[in-house]
Every structure is written in structure tokens, then in C-alpha cells.
Design a protein around this motif. Structure first.
Motif, PDB file in Angstrom:
ATOM      1  N   ALA A 121      59.173  49.616  43.037  1.00  0.00           N
ATOM      2  CA  ALA A 121      58.997  50.307  41.759  1.00  0.00           C
ATOM      3  C   ALA A 121      57.498  50.438  41.503  1.00  0.00           C
ATOM      4  CB  ALA A 121      59.677  49.548  40.631  1.00  0.00           C
ATOM      5  N   GLY A 122      56.907  51.489  42.016  1.00  0.00           N
ATOM      6  CA  GLY A 122      55.475  51.677  41.862  1.00  0.00           C
ATOM      7  C   GLY A 122      54.683  50.651  42.649  1.00  0.00           C
ATOM      8  N   SER A 123      53.887  49.866  41.945  1.00  0.00           N
ATOM      9  CA  SER A 123      53.046  48.851  42.600  1.00  0.00           C
ATOM     10  C   SER A 123      53.798  47.556  42.893  1.00  0.00           C
ATOM     11  CB  SER A 123      51.824  48.535  41.721  1.00  0.00           C
ATOM     12  OG  SER A 123      51.014  49.677  41.541  1.00  0.00           O
ATOM     13  N   LEU A 124      55.006  47.398  42.345  1.00  0.00           N
ATOM     14  CA  LEU A 124      55.777  46.170  42.505  1.00  0.00           C
ATOM     15  C   LEU A 124      56.891  46.351  43.530  1.00  0.00           C
ATOM     16  CD1 LEU A 124      56.171  43.276  41.389  1.00  0.00           C
ATOM     17  CD2 LEU A 124      57.846  44.246  39.799  1.00  0.00           C
ATOM     18  N   THR A 125      56.989  45.396  44.452  1.00  0.00           N
ATOM     19  CA  THR A 125      58.010  45.436  45.497  1.00  0.00           C
ATOM     20  C   THR A 125      58.750  44.110  45.545  1.00  0.00           C
ATOM     21  OG1 THR A 125      56.682  46.950  46.851  1.00  0.00           O
ATOM     22  CG2 THR A 125      58.439  45.744  47.961  1.00  0.00           C
ATOM     23  N   VAL A 126      60.064  44.175  45.627  1.00  0.00           N
ATOM     24  CA  VAL A 126      60.898  42.996  45.840  1.00  0.00           C
ATOM     25  C   VAL A 126      61.194  42.897  47.333  1.00  0.00           C
ATOM     26  CG1 VAL A 126      63.078  41.862  45.289  1.00  0.00           C
ATOM     27  CG2 VAL A 126      61.935  43.278  43.569  1.00  0.00           C
ATOM     28  N   PHE A 127      60.954  41.724  47.916  1.00  0.00           N
ATOM     29  CA  PHE A 127      61.141  41.587  49.363  1.00  0.00           C
ATOM     30  C   PHE A 127      61.922  40.326  49.691  1.00  0.00           C
ATOM     31  CE2 PHE A 127      57.099  39.361  48.586  1.00  0.00           C
ATOM     32  CZ  PHE A 127      57.310  38.159  49.250  1.00  0.00           C
ATOM     33  N   CYS A 128      62.358  40.266  50.935  1.00  0.00           N
ATOM     34  CA  CYS A 128      63.007  39.081  51.492  1.00  0.00           C
ATOM     35  C   CYS A 128      62.358  38.815  52.841  1.00  0.00           C
ATOM     36  CB  CYS A 128      64.503  39.319  51.644  1.00  0.00           C
ATOM     37  SG  CYS A 128      65.437  37.833  52.026  1.00  0.00           S
ATOM     38  N   GLU A 129      61.875  37.589  53.037  1.00  0.00           N
ATOM     39  CA  GLU A 129      61.124  37.272  54.252  1.00  0.00           C
ATOM     40  C   GLU A 129      61.778  36.135  55.029  1.00  0.00           C
ATOM     41  OE1 GLU A 129      56.758  37.486  54.129  1.00  0.00           O
ATOM     42  OE2 GLU A 129      56.726  35.471  55.011  1.00  0.00           O
ATOM     43  N   ALA A 130      61.973  36.357  56.324  1.00  0.00           N
ATOM     44  CA  ALA A 130      62.503  35.330  57.216  1.00  0.00           C
ATOM     45  C   ALA A 130      61.371  34.820  58.093  1.00  0.00           C
ATOM     46  CB  ALA A 130      63.627  35.902  58.084  1.00  0.00           C
ATOM     47  N   ASP A 131      61.350  33.510  58.345  1.00  0.00           N
ATOM     48  CA  ASP A 131      60.289  32.954  59.182  1.00  0.00           C
ATOM     49  C   ASP A 131      60.807  31.832  60.058  1.00  0.00           C
ATOM     50  OD1 ASP A 131      59.269  30.094  57.983  1.00  0.00           O
ATOM     51  OD2 ASP A 131      60.060  31.374  56.399  1.00  0.00           O
ATOM     52  N   LEU A 132      60.097  31.613  61.140  1.00  0.00           N
ATOM     53  CA  LEU A 132      60.381  30.542  62.097  1.00  0.00           C
ATOM     54  C   LEU A 132      59.066  29.844  62.380  1.00  0.00           C
ATOM     55  CD1 LEU A 132      62.579  30.750  65.267  1.00  0.00           C
ATOM     56  CD2 LEU A 132      60.253  29.860  65.442  1.00  0.00           C
ATOM     57  N   SER A 133      59.060  28.501  62.341  1.00  0.00           N
ATOM     58  CA  SER A 133      57.802  27.782  62.498  1.00  0.00           C
ATOM     59  C   SER A 133      57.988  26.480  63.261  1.00  0.00           C
ATOM     60  CB  SER A 133      57.178  27.485  61.132  1.00  0.00           C
ATOM     61  OG  SER A 133      58.050  26.662  60.360  1.00  0.00           O
ATOM     62  N   MET A 134      56.878  25.982  63.827  1.00  0.00           N
ATOM     63  CA  MET A 134      56.861  24.694  64.500  1.00  0.00           C
ATOM     64  C   MET A 134      55.531  24.015  64.207  1.00  0.00           C
ATOM     65  SD  MET A 134      57.717  23.695  68.457  1.00  0.00           S
ATOM     66  CE  MET A 134      59.474  23.874  68.151  1.00  0.00           C
ATOM     67  N   LEU A 135      55.575  22.723  63.826  1.00  0.00           N
ATOM     68  CA  LEU A 135      54.376  21.975  63.486  1.00  0.00           C
ATOM     69  C   LEU A 135      54.357  20.621  64.183  1.00  0.00           C
ATOM     70  CD1 LEU A 135      55.464  23.357  60.480  1.00  0.00           C
ATOM     71  CD2 LEU A 135      53.110  22.761  59.994  1.00  0.00           C
ATOM     72  N   PHE A 136      53.135  20.095  64.405  1.00  0.00           N
ATOM     73  CA  PHE A 136      52.950  18.817  65.084  1.00  0.00           C
ATOM     74  C   PHE A 136      51.928  17.982  64.313  1.00  0.00           C
ATOM     75  CE2 PHE A 136      53.669  22.285  68.008  1.00  0.00           C
ATOM     76  CZ  PHE A 136      54.735  21.854  68.782  1.00  0.00           C
ATOM     77  N   GLY A 137      52.118  16.667  64.282  1.00  0.00           N
ATOM     78  CA  GLY A 137      51.160  15.808  63.602  1.00  0.00           C
ATOM     79  C   GLY A 137      51.435  14.340  63.841  1.00  0.00           C
ATOM     80  N   THR A 138      50.525  13.475  63.345  1.00  0.00           N
ATOM     81  CA  THR A 138      50.648  12.024  63.468  1.00  0.00           C
ATOM     82  C   THR A 138      50.488  11.386  62.101  1.00  0.00           C
ATOM     83  OG1 THR A 138      49.732  12.036  65.716  1.00  0.00           O
ATOM     84  CG2 THR A 138      49.703   9.939  64.540  1.00  0.00           C
ATOM     85  N   TYR A 139      51.456  10.553  61.730  1.00  0.00           N
ATOM     86  CA  TYR A 139      51.373   9.854  60.457  1.00  0.00           C
ATOM     87  C   TYR A 139      50.227   8.843  60.474  1.00  0.00           C
ATOM     88  CZ  TYR A 139      55.865  11.588  58.746  1.00  0.00           C
ATOM     89  OH  TYR A 139      56.885  12.376  58.290  1.00  0.00           O
ATOM     90  N   LYS A 140      49.615   8.672  59.317  1.00  0.00           N
ATOM     91  CA  LYS A 140      48.614   7.630  59.131  1.00  0.00           C
ATOM     92  C   LYS A 140      48.945   6.876  57.852  1.00  0.00           C
ATOM     93  CE  LYS A 140      44.782  10.021  61.461  1.00  0.00           C
ATOM     94  NZ  LYS A 140      44.604   9.040  62.538  1.00  0.00           N
ATOM     95  N   ASN A 141      48.576   5.611  57.832  1.00  0.00           N
ATOM     96  CA  ASN A 141      48.805   4.797  56.650  1.00  0.00           C
ATOM     97  C   ASN A 141      47.489   4.139  56.240  1.00  0.00           C
ATOM     98  OD1 ASN A 141      49.724   1.900  55.397  1.00  0.00           O
ATOM     99  ND2 ASN A 141      51.154   3.522  54.873  1.00  0.00           N
ATOM    100  N   SER A 142      47.118   4.326  54.988  1.00  0.00           N
ATOM    101  CA  SER A 142      45.872   3.735  54.490  1.00  0.00           C
ATOM    102  C   SER A 142      46.159   2.902  53.242  1.00  0.00           C
ATOM    103  CB  SER A 142      44.842   4.816  54.166  1.00  0.00           C
ATOM    104  OG  SER A 142      45.260   5.602  53.066  1.00  0.00           O
TER     105      SER A 142
END
Length: 230
Positions: A121-142
Motif C-alpha cells: 500500500a504505497g510506501s508500506l509493505t506487508v511481508f513474510c520471511e523464511a530463513d535458515l541459519s547455523m551458529l557456533f560458539g563456546t560458553y563462558k562463565n564469569s
């Protein structure tokens, strides 16, 4: 052979004639707290969970309805506990924290996404987005002693891997032909995540968890994104 290559080249050009490249980034922030250092009667602990995500991205607008792209992901999660052992100041309204325990993790990864514009509707758009992701990390405790009664300490913990897929509705507002802003309605989204945690002391000790979220705060509430279209 040459005719076939020419045919596919013409088809590809016709399909992408109105396509545009864009760059941008998404920001997400979620915080919640439970408990109290002092609840009016006893001294105890206050838990604060903090989650921050930053995702620069690059994409390709195929036509008015579809766009695809890839993104780099950085996610920081903190699980803080503020602990008070006693009221050393004699003031029942004074939150005296003796030490702060924080289990945190910085995760880095990548993802791909596809977006479909549902309504415009003019400058406004309604969308639906699908995504796939993968992340890596190491926990730390302080552990940080606020009152100086102990020695601060930081140690490495378990290694974690996260794989996730999700579908999120949102709104896009175009300021002009180049700049636009996204508002992701994360609370209304659907997500499936698989977590794999490997023990810091035993590589064979691996724990796998799966999580499905529908209309849940585990997906977050809102997040924002900015885009520049070339």
C-alpha cells in the motif's frame, strides 16, 4: 549448443530485468528479569537474561514480490545472576550485591533467507520471511565480586552449535527508492531450533535439544532492519 545458451541467457535477463541488489542489517534485543536481590524480607538473587542479535545482510530483489539473500550472524546471550549474601549496610531498601555470576556465549554463523511481499500500500509493505541459519560458539562463565570479598574468575565452558529455521511476518516502510526500514513481528513467528552442546571436558558427551516455538516470546518480540537498494 550456442542457441541453447543464448536462449537461457535471454530467459535469465528477462527474469532479472527488474532485479536489484541491496545491503542492510537486522538488530534484535530481548531482556527479562526475575527475582529480587532484596524482596522486603530476605536477601536472595536476581536473574537477568539478555539476548542481542546483529545480522548484516546482502540480497537480491528478483521482482516486486520476491527477494532472496544471505546474512552473517552474531548473537550474544547473557544469563546473569546478582547475588546478595547479607545486608551489610543495615538499610532494608539498599540492594547490596555481593557478587555477579554470568554465563554467556558469543555465537557466530551465517544464514539464508527468502521474502515474499504479501500486500503493498504505497510506501508500506506487508511481508513474510523464511530463513535458515547455523551458529557456533563456546560458553563462558564469569564471577565478579562487587564488594571485593573474592577474586574475579572467567572460565571456558561447553561448545554449542545451533541450527534453526523460521518464518516471521513483518512490515517494510520505504522512505525513498533506496532506503527502507523493516519491522519484524517476531512474537507472531514460527521457529524450529536444534541445539547441540558438547562438554568442555569430554568431546563424546554431547547433548541435543529441539525446540519448536509458535507465538512465543522465545522468538523475541520485535526486531528492526534497515536496507539500502542500489
Amino acid at each position: 549448443m550456442k542457441k541453447a545458451l543464448l536462449f537461457f541467457a535471454v530467459v535469465a535477463f528477462a527474469f532479472t530485468a527488474n532485479a536489484q541488489f541491496f545491503v542492510g542489517g537486522n538488530l534484535g534485543l530481548h531482556r527479562d528479569a526475575t527475582g529480587a536481590v532484596y524482596d522486603g524480607k530476605t536477601w536472595g538473587a536476581k536473574d537477568v537474561n539478555f539476548d542481542f542479535t546483529f545480522a548484516p545482510k546482502v540480497g537480491y530483489q528478483i521482482n516486486d514480490a520476491f527477494q532472496v539473500g544471505a546474512k552473517f550472524l552474531w548473537n550474544r546471550t547473557d544469563a546473569l545472576t546478582y547475588v546478595a549474601l547479607s545486608n551489610t549496610h543495615g538499610n532494608p531498601n539498599y540492594d547490596k550485591v555481593n557478587y555477579k555470576d554470568n554465563e554467556y556465549i558469543n555465537m557466530f554463523g551465517f544464514g539464508i533467507f527468502a521474502r515474499y511481499n504479501v500486500y503493498n500500500a504505497g510506501s508500506l509493505t506487508v511481508f513474510c520471511e523464511a530463513d535458515l541459519s547455523m551458529l557456533f560458539g563456546t560458553y563462558k562463565n564469569s564471577v565478579t565480586f562487587v564488594d571485593g570479598t573474592g577474586d574475579d574468575l572467567t572460565v571456558d565452558g561447553d561448545k554449542a552449535t545451533t541450527f534453526g529455521v523460521g518464518i516471521t511476518p513483518g512490515l517494510n516502510y520505504a522512505f525513498n527508492e533506496h532506503f527502507s526500514m523493516d519491522l519484524y513481528l517476531d512474537l507472531l513467528g514460527i521457529s524450529y531450533n536444534k541445539y547441540s552442546v558438547k562438554s568442555a571436558t569430554d568431546d563424546k558427551d554431547v547433548t541435543n535439544n529441539r525446540e519448536f516455538n509458535l507465538l512465543s516470546e522465545q522468538n523475541g518480540i520485535l526486531s528492526v532492519g534497515f536496507n539500502y537498494k542500489f
